[in-house]
Design a protein around this motif. Structure first.
Motif, PDB file in Angstrom:
ATOM      1  N   ILE A  32       0.834  -1.202   0.000  1.00 17.62           N
ATOM      2  CA  ILE A  32       0.000   0.000   0.000  1.00 17.62           C
ATOM      3  C   ILE A  32       0.870   1.253   0.000  1.00 17.62           C
ATOM      4  CG2 ILE A  32      -1.675   1.320   1.342  1.00 17.62           C
ATOM      5  CD1 ILE A  32      -2.864  -1.329   2.277  1.00 17.62           C
ATOM      6  N   TRP A  36       1.273   4.305  -3.104  1.00 16.16           N
ATOM      7  CA  TRP A  36       1.086   5.757  -3.005  1.00 16.16           C
ATOM      8  C   TRP A  36       2.360   6.524  -3.367  1.00 16.16           C
ATOM      9  CZ3 TRP A  36      -3.539   6.809  -3.749  1.00 16.16           C
ATOM     10  CH2 TRP A  36      -4.576   6.067  -3.178  1.00 16.16           C
ATOM     11  N   TRP A  92      -9.287   8.153  -6.165  1.00 18.00           N
ATOM     12  CA  TRP A  92      -8.025   7.905  -5.478  1.00 18.00           C
ATOM     13  C   TRP A  92      -7.819   8.879  -4.309  1.00 18.00           C
ATOM     14  CZ3 TRP A  92      -6.453   3.325  -6.288  1.00 18.00           C
ATOM     15  CH2 TRP A  92      -6.589   2.726  -7.553  1.00 18.00           C
ATOM     16  N   ILE A  95     -10.092   7.519  -1.455  1.00 15.02           N
ATOM     17  CA  ILE A  95      -9.754   6.213  -0.872  1.00 15.02           C
ATOM     18  C   ILE A  95      -8.395   6.243  -0.178  1.00 15.02           C
ATOM     19  CG2 ILE A  95      -8.597   5.224  -2.898  1.00 15.02           C
ATOM     20  CD1 ILE A  95     -10.930   3.386  -0.421  1.00 15.02           C
ATOM     21  N   ARG A  96      -7.516   7.175  -0.560  1.00 17.11           N
ATOM     22  CA  ARG A  96      -6.141   7.161  -0.040  1.00 17.11           C
ATOM     23  C   ARG A  96      -6.074   7.124   1.482  1.00 17.11           C
ATOM     24  NH1 ARG A  96      -1.021  10.540  -2.432  1.00 17.11           N
ATOM     25  NH2 ARG A  96       0.572   9.610  -1.072  1.00 17.11           N
ATOM     26  N   THR A  99      -6.996   3.661   3.162  1.00 12.13           N
ATOM     27  CA  THR A  99      -6.113   2.497   3.099  1.00 12.13           C
ATOM     28  C   THR A  99      -5.223   2.389   4.330  1.00 12.13           C
ATOM     29  OG1 THR A  99      -4.459   3.704   1.793  1.00 12.13           O
ATOM     30  CG2 THR A  99      -6.123   2.456   0.576  1.00 12.13           C
ATOM     31  N   VAL A 132      -2.908  -2.639  -3.333  1.00 13.89           N
ATOM     32  CA  VAL A 132      -3.845  -1.827  -4.111  1.00 13.89           C
ATOM     33  C   VAL A 132      -3.940  -2.407  -5.506  1.00 13.89           C
ATOM     34  CG1 VAL A 132      -4.363   0.458  -5.025  1.00 13.89           C
ATOM     35  CG2 VAL A 132      -3.311   0.226  -2.755  1.00 13.89           C
ATOM     36  N   LEU A 135      -9.455  -2.037  -8.883  1.00 11.07           N
ATOM     37  CA  LEU A 135     -10.893  -2.021  -8.632  1.00 11.07           C
ATOM     38  C   LEU A 135     -11.636  -3.244  -9.155  1.00 11.07           C
ATOM     39  CD1 LEU A 135      -9.998   1.209  -9.406  1.00 11.07           C
ATOM     40  CD2 LEU A 135     -12.278   1.521  -8.509  1.00 11.07           C
ATOM     41  N   GLU A 151      -8.169  -1.069  -2.003  1.00  8.23           N
ATOM     42  CA  GLU A 151      -8.954   0.042  -2.536  1.00  8.23           C
ATOM     43  C   GLU A 151     -10.449  -0.264  -2.545  1.00  8.23           C
ATOM     44  OE1 GLU A 151      -8.551  -2.432  -6.265  1.00  8.23           O
ATOM     45  OE2 GLU A 151      -7.506  -2.176  -4.349  1.00  8.23           O
ATOM     46  N   ALA A 155     -12.929   0.412   1.980  1.00  7.00           N
ATOM     47  CA  ALA A 155     -13.706   1.595   1.602  1.00  7.00           C
ATOM     48  C   ALA A 155     -14.924   1.793   2.501  1.00  7.00           C
ATOM     49  CB  ALA A 155     -14.153   1.471   0.151  1.00  7.00           C
TER      50      ALA A 155
END
Length: 319
Positions: A32, A36, A92, A95-96, A99, A132, A135, A151, A155
């Motif tokens: 994760i 990022w 993004w 959701i960032r 996580t 990640v 989707l 991701e 959520a």
């Protein structure tokens, strides 16, 4: 919809009588963090060739075996990551921060695995990876690896899905409204059960039996079911669901039942999980020896249509 990261391998020492304590799992969320890092670098350059090199170098090449397994299982590519990053900036951004929940949401795993082993002393170790993806899954497995798509699995209703294409937007929007992060413990157990099962065959009956056992055993261990529409619709329409399953169970078309949107015969996603759960629940309820029943369900020959049909018959579901 029922959407189901690397924990270190968990060692279990089994004896014929009293199981020894289960080692506490170690949550690894490095994939994760690396995602990022790559995400920020990608957004700092307009050059697509450079973007592809960055996702490869900073995320994929440095990733855990679990990330690589997740990518194989869901056929993720560097191109798909770059396109999704460019196409869904609001998703993004929303959701960032969520996580970061990975450690806390995975905390119940050690206790749940200890409970699982009491039900099923033959439990084999498996790794679990949070990474990640692009989707397409909140949870899946490959061999002895549980693979969690952070991701999706972490959520909640605050995630912005407005840029996603249909039917993904509606499907994920409805799923996120159920706050899937709160059900992460059950999700982990569901996928962990899959690491103990044989690979399923392709008939609807085989696949529904496979998913249903994982769903039921996860509930036995955690005491919870996902707060999904299928568990509201199913009890209110048992006969309709049962009759359609009886008619379609020997086929290989899963369209009305599994891994789908609400655009099916029921108007509710993933009713196959409810049907499989009901079959497993019936089998367990009829069993005198409950531990033996769990063992039989987990070790069922899901690759054998006849064995699966015999299991469904013994459950009483179609009676």
């Amino acid at each position: 919809m029922h959407i189901r990261a690397a924990f270190a391998t968990i060692a279990f020492l089994a004896t014929a009588s009293t199981p020894l304590p289960v080692a506490a799992p170690q949550v690894q969320t490095g994939d994760i963090d690396r995602f990022w890092t790559a995400f920020d670098a990608i957004n700092a350059t307009p050059d697509r060739t450079r973007k592809l090199a960055l996702i490869q170098q900073l995320y994929i090449d440095r990733g855990t075996p679990g990330l690589h397994a997740l990518m194989t299982a869901r056929r993720y590519t560097a191109e798909q990551y770059v396109d999704a990053i460019a196409g869904y900036p609001k998703f993004w951004a929303s959701i960032r921060p969520l996580t970061n929940r990975a450690h806390d949401m995975a905390a119940p795993l050690a206790a749940n695995l200890a409970k699982f082993r009491k039900l099923y002393p033959e439990l084999r170790p498996a790794s679990v990876t949070y990474a990640v993806g692009v989707l397409r899954t909140g949870g899946t497995t490959m061999d002895n690896q549980v693979l969690i798509g952070a991701e999706i699995a972490l959520a909640d209703e605050t995630v912005d899905v407005s840029e996603l294409p249909e039917p993904m937007r509606t499907r994920l929007g409805a799923f996120f409204a159920t706050r899937p992060y709160l059900n992460n413990g059950q999700n982990n157990l569901h996928e962990y059960v899959h690491t103990q099962q044989r690979v399923s065959g392709d008939t609807l009956a085989q696949r529904i039996a496979y998913e249903g056992v994982a769903e039921f055993v996860a509930e036995l261990v955690t005491g919870t079911k996902p707060p999904l529409e299928l568990y509201r619709y199913g009890p209110a329409h048992r006969n309709i669901v049962r009759d359609r399953f009886r008619a379609e169970m020997d086929g290989t078309d899963w369209g009305n039942w599994l891994y789908n949107s609400a655009g099916n015969a029921f108007g509710v996603s993933d009713m196959g999980y409810f049907t499989g759960y009901e079959i497993a629940r019936g089998y367990y309820a009829r069993a005198t020896d409950k531990r033996r029943a769990v063992k039989e369900m987990i070790e069922l020959r899901y690759d054998d249509p006849a064995a699966v049909k015999a299991y469904i018959a013994r459950s009483g579901y179609l009676a």
